[in-house]
Structures are given as structure tokens and as C-alpha cells.
Motif scaffolding. Sequence first.
Motif, PDB file in Angstrom:
ATOM      1  N   VAL A 133      23.015  40.930 -82.313  1.00  0.00           N
ATOM      2  CA  VAL A 133      23.509  40.646 -80.629  1.00  0.00           C
ATOM      3  C   VAL A 133      24.606  41.922 -80.750  1.00  0.00           C
ATOM      4  O   VAL A 133      25.297  42.338 -81.618  1.00  0.00           O
ATOM      5  N   PHE A 134      24.633  42.333 -79.275  1.00  0.00           N
ATOM      6  CA  PHE A 134      25.343  43.340 -78.602  1.00  0.00           C
ATOM      7  C   PHE A 134      27.141  43.137 -78.181  1.00  0.00           C
ATOM      8  O   PHE A 134      26.503  42.376 -77.663  1.00  0.00           O
ATOM      9  N   GLY A 135      27.650  42.904 -78.724  1.00  0.00           N
ATOM     10  CA  GLY A 135      29.352  42.548 -78.684  1.00  0.00           C
ATOM     11  C   GLY A 135      29.566  43.650 -77.160  1.00  0.00           C
ATOM     12  O   GLY A 135      29.036  44.287 -76.556  1.00  0.00           O
ATOM     13  N   TYR A 136      30.629  42.947 -76.689  1.00  0.00           N
ATOM     14  CA  TYR A 136      31.109  43.002 -74.880  1.00  0.00           C
ATOM     15  C   TYR A 136      32.774  43.426 -74.853  1.00  0.00           C
ATOM     16  O   TYR A 136      33.359  42.117 -75.636  1.00  0.00           O
ATOM     17  N   SER A 137      32.715  43.796 -74.793  1.00  0.00           N
ATOM     18  CA  SER A 137      34.652  43.899 -74.590  1.00  0.00           C
ATOM     19  C   SER A 137      35.041  44.276 -73.252  1.00  0.00           C
ATOM     20  O   SER A 137      34.476  45.976 -72.255  1.00  0.00           O
ATOM     21  N   GLU A 138      35.871  44.398 -72.485  1.00  0.00           N
ATOM     22  CA  GLU A 138      36.086  44.713 -71.026  1.00  0.00           C
ATOM     23  C   GLU A 138      36.647  46.245 -71.510  1.00  0.00           C
ATOM     24  O   GLU A 138      36.989  46.720 -70.556  1.00  0.00           O
ATOM     25  N   SER A 139      37.242  46.723 -72.727  1.00  0.00           N
ATOM     26  CA  SER A 139      38.258  47.291 -72.684  1.00  0.00           C
ATOM     27  C   SER A 139      36.738  48.614 -73.151  1.00  0.00           C
ATOM     28  O   SER A 139      37.397  49.533 -73.421  1.00  0.00           O
ATOM     29  N   GLU A 140      35.910  48.798 -73.806  1.00  0.00           N
ATOM     30  CA  GLU A 140      34.900  49.052 -73.647  1.00  0.00           C
ATOM     31  C   GLU A 140      33.380  48.877 -72.968  1.00  0.00           C
ATOM     32  O   GLU A 140      33.045  47.664 -73.353  1.00  0.00           O
TER      33      GLU A 140
ATOM     34  N   GLY B 250       8.763  47.065 -87.093  1.00  0.00           N
ATOM     35  CA  GLY B 250       8.547  46.387 -88.732  1.00  0.00           C
ATOM     36  C   GLY B 250       9.606  45.349 -88.635  1.00  0.00           C
ATOM     37  O   GLY B 250       9.961  44.315 -89.760  1.00  0.00           O
ATOM     38  N   CYS B 251      10.790  45.262 -88.165  1.00  0.00           N
ATOM     39  CA  CYS B 251      11.464  43.770 -88.128  1.00  0.00           C
ATOM     40  C   CYS B 251      10.693  42.465 -87.479  1.00  0.00           C
ATOM     41  O   CYS B 251      11.162  41.848 -87.008  1.00  0.00           O
ATOM     42  N   THR B 252      10.317  42.191 -88.597  1.00  0.00           N
ATOM     43  CA  THR B 252       8.813  41.408 -87.948  1.00  0.00           C
ATOM     44  C   THR B 252      10.028  39.709 -88.191  1.00  0.00           C
ATOM     45  O   THR B 252       8.603  38.989 -87.526  1.00  0.00           O
ATOM     46  N   GLN B 253      10.570  38.928 -88.395  1.00  0.00           N
ATOM     47  CA  GLN B 253      11.477  37.952 -88.540  1.00  0.00           C
ATOM     48  C   GLN B 253      12.495  37.638 -87.056  1.00  0.00           C
ATOM     49  O   GLN B 253      12.748  37.006 -86.560  1.00  0.00           O
ATOM     50  N   LEU B 254      12.865  38.999 -86.231  1.00  0.00           N
ATOM     51  CA  LEU B 254      13.250  39.524 -85.416  1.00  0.00           C
ATOM     52  C   LEU B 254      13.010  38.866 -84.108  1.00  0.00           C
ATOM     53  O   LEU B 254      11.578  38.745 -83.792  1.00  0.00           O
ATOM     54  N   LYS B 255      13.595  37.785 -83.930  1.00  0.00           N
ATOM     55  CA  LYS B 255      13.485  37.059 -82.788  1.00  0.00           C
ATOM     56  C   LYS B 255      13.927  37.108 -81.158  1.00  0.00           C
ATOM     57  O   LYS B 255      13.295  36.753 -80.104  1.00  0.00           O
ATOM     58  N   ILE B 256      15.070  37.445 -81.709  1.00  0.00           N
ATOM     59  CA  ILE B 256      15.956  37.532 -80.036  1.00  0.00           C
ATOM     60  C   ILE B 256      17.052  38.300 -79.713  1.00  0.00           C
ATOM     61  O   ILE B 256      17.610  38.701 -81.684  1.00  0.00           O
ATOM     62  N   VAL B 257      17.165  39.661 -79.174  1.00  0.00           N
ATOM     63  CA  VAL B 257      18.658  40.624 -78.973  1.00  0.00           C
ATOM     64  C   VAL B 257      19.627  40.192 -77.615  1.00  0.00           C
ATOM     65  O   VAL B 257      18.737  39.413 -76.689  1.00  0.00           O
ATOM     66  N   LYS B 258      20.410  39.784 -77.988  1.00  0.00           N
ATOM     67  CA  LYS B 258      21.979  38.884 -77.046  1.00  0.00           C
ATOM     68  C   LYS B 258      22.221  40.072 -77.268  1.00  0.00           C
ATOM     69  O   LYS B 258      23.278  41.543 -77.570  1.00  0.00           O
ATOM     70  N   VAL B 259      22.094  40.396 -75.752  1.00  0.00           N
ATOM     71  CA  VAL B 259      23.589  41.241 -74.975  1.00  0.00           C
ATOM     72  C   VAL B 259      25.022  40.738 -73.978  1.00  0.00           C
ATOM     73  O   VAL B 259      24.056  39.920 -73.059  1.00  0.00           O
TER      74      VAL B 259
END
Length: 185
Positions: free
Chosen positions: A134-141, A154-163
Motif C-alpha cells: 500500500v502506497f500511502g497518500y497525504s495532502e501534505s506530501e 520474485g514476490c510469488t505471493q504478491l497479489k495487489i499493489v494499492k496506491v
Amino acid sequence: MSKRLKISLILTTVVAVALFALSIGLTAAVWAGLGGNTGVAPQSPVSDWNTWAKYFECEQITDTTAAVTKYSGTNLGDVVIPAQIGKYKITAVRNTVFADSTLKAVPVTLRIPPSITSIENNAFSGLSNLQSVVFGYSESETAACTVGEFAFSGCTQLKIVKVEGSRNVSFSSNAFFACPNFSGI
């Protein structure tokens, strides 16, 4: 059956039982350690990025910024990269951060703070039990984040990346190489 074969079979059985008992003991030690101050990373709210600072080492980039270089905690759920360590704002993730980590042995969701603008090549490669990011979000950043080549390979169990939010994250074309369960961003 020859005497030599019988002895070999008995020794193999003894070694297998010993390894099994050791693995049970290590698992129990990890679970038992969750209640005390044993280096196990906290289950803290995601909004509290800095609670995690004591589990990371960093190296200075500028007078006010640094890159995380090593993680020393263990966890059975979330791992949160801190937004700040000491006086340094964390803006980068080096490819050595999880090199010796137990994250290779436990299921994990990795949370990346909005302060991160650069993730090096191979930074998270080989974390076979990394399940989500999970890539966090902030209005100040509002700075964009660039993710290097083979960052998650090689991250064989990686299913999802959330932005989260309107965060701008650009991934290299090979960032998810050899991630057979990856379903997308």
C-alpha cells in the motif's frame, strides 16, 4: 535389510524429527514473543508511520533526508516503513532494506509512507510471502514516487499493489517480474 541401511534410516528419522521439533519451537517462540518487547514490530495504526522507526536503519542523503537501509523487526501482518527516523525525513528505500529480514518467512502487507519518492532496483525482490503493498497518500506530501527495476521480482505471493488517493507512483516495466499471483495496481 542390511545393518548399515537400518542405521542410515534411523539417523534420517532422528534428524527429520529434530528439524520438525525445532521448527515448532521457533514458531512458538515467535508467537509467544508477540506480547513482550522482543523486537517484534508493533501492530500500530497505519497513520502512525513513525512508531516503526526503531525497527529501521537509515543513511543520510541530505541534511534533512535519508533512505531506509535495513529492517530488524519481525511481524505477522503489517510492516510500515517510517516517514521519519530521528531528524531525517525518509524519502528513499535502498535495495538492502529487507535483505536479512524474516519477512521472507511470514505473510505480510507492506505500507509505504507518502514521503517516499524513490524505491531502488530489487528493493523488495525475493520476499516470497509479501502479499500486498500500500502506497500511502497525504495532502501534505505530493511528491511522485519512482519504483526501480525488479523492485518486487520474485514476490510469488504478491497479489495487489494499492496506491491511495491521487498519489503518483511510476513503476518500471520489470517491477513485477516473476510475480505469478500479481493481479494489478
